[in-house]
Design a protein around this motif. Structure first.
Motif, mmCIF file in Angstrom:
data_model
loop_
_atom_site.group_PDB
_atom_site.id
_atom_site.type_symbol
_atom_site.label_atom_id
_atom_site.label_comp_id
_atom_site.label_asym_id
_atom_site.label_seq_id
_atom_site.Cartn_x
_atom_site.Cartn_y
_atom_site.Cartn_z
ATOM 1 N N UNK A 56 0.862 -1.180 0.000
ATOM 2 C CA UNK A 56 0.000 0.000 0.000
ATOM 3 C C UNK A 56 0.893 1.222 0.000
ATOM 4 N N UNK A 57 0.591 2.195 -0.886
ATOM 5 C CA UNK A 57 1.535 3.285 -1.094
ATOM 6 C C UNK A 57 0.982 4.684 -0.867
ATOM 7 N N UNK A 58 -0.086 5.034 -1.556
ATOM 8 C CA UNK A 58 -0.570 6.407 -1.511
ATOM 9 C C UNK A 58 -1.997 6.498 -2.021
ATOM 10 N N UNK A 59 -2.581 7.659 -1.777
ATOM 11 C CA UNK A 59 -3.864 8.062 -2.364
ATOM 12 C C UNK A 59 -3.658 9.506 -2.803
ATOM 13 N N UNK A 60 -4.153 9.846 -3.966
ATOM 14 C CA UNK A 60 -3.906 11.182 -4.489
ATOM 15 C C UNK A 60 -5.149 11.672 -5.221
ATOM 16 N N UNK A 61 -5.531 12.921 -4.954
ATOM 17 C CA UNK A 61 -6.587 13.554 -5.728
ATOM 18 C C UNK A 61 -6.025 14.858 -6.299
#
Length: 129
Positions: free
Chosen positions: A73-78
Motif C-alpha cells: 500500500x503506497x498512496x492516495x492522491x486527488x
C-alpha cells in the motif's frame, strides 16, 4: 528543498514527494486498520503538486493505490492532496512525527496516546483526514 523517495516492497513502483508535509497523522479507523493490516496507519499529507510517481503501475481500491505485483500500500492522491503511507518511504526513520490521531475511539487500549498529538474521536474534519 527536501525530496523524499518511496516505493513498494518489490521495487516496481517508485515515487517522490518534495518539501515538508502539510500534516502528519495516524488513524485507528476500521478502514485504515484493515487496509494496513495493523492497529493503525501512519501517513503524511502533501500538496498533490509535490507528488510524482516515478515508475511502475498501481492498482486502486477505494482511492488507495497499491503495487500490482507485491501488494504494498503506497498512496492516495486527488487533485489537491497526496496522502503517502510513510512506511513506504525509502529512508527510515523519517523524522516526521504525527501531530494528530484520528478515530481514537478505535485505538487499542494497550496503545497510549501520542504525547502532544491532537486527539480526535473520529475524523479530523468532516469528510476525511
Amino acid at each position: 528543498m527536501v525530496k523524499r523517495l518511496g516505493g513498494c516492497l518489490c521495487g516496481k513502483v517508485t515515487y517522490s514527494v518534495e518539501g515538508m508535509p502539510i500534516r502528519v497523522g495516524i488513524c485507528h479507523c476500521t478502514d485504515c486498520r484493515q487496509e494496513s493490516g495493523s492497529a493503525f496507519t501512519y501517513f503524511g499529507i502533501w500538496p498533490a503538486s509535490a507528488f510524482e510517481t516515478s515508475s511502475g503501475e498501481t492498482h486502486q481500491y477505494a482511492g488507495r493505490q497499491y503495487c500490482r505485483s507485491c501488494g504494498s500500500r503506497l498512496f492516495a492522491c486527488d487533485a489537491e492532496e497526496a496522502e503517502i503511507k510513510l512506511g513506504s518511504l525509502q529512508d527510515a526513520p523519517t523524522g516526521l512525527a504525527p501531530t494528530y490521531e484520528l478515530w481514537i475511539k478505535r485505538r487499542e487500549p494497550w496503545l497510549p496516546a501520542l504525547p502532544g498529538a491532537e486527539q480526535f474521536d473520529e475524523d479530523r474534519t468532516q469528510g476525511g483526514n
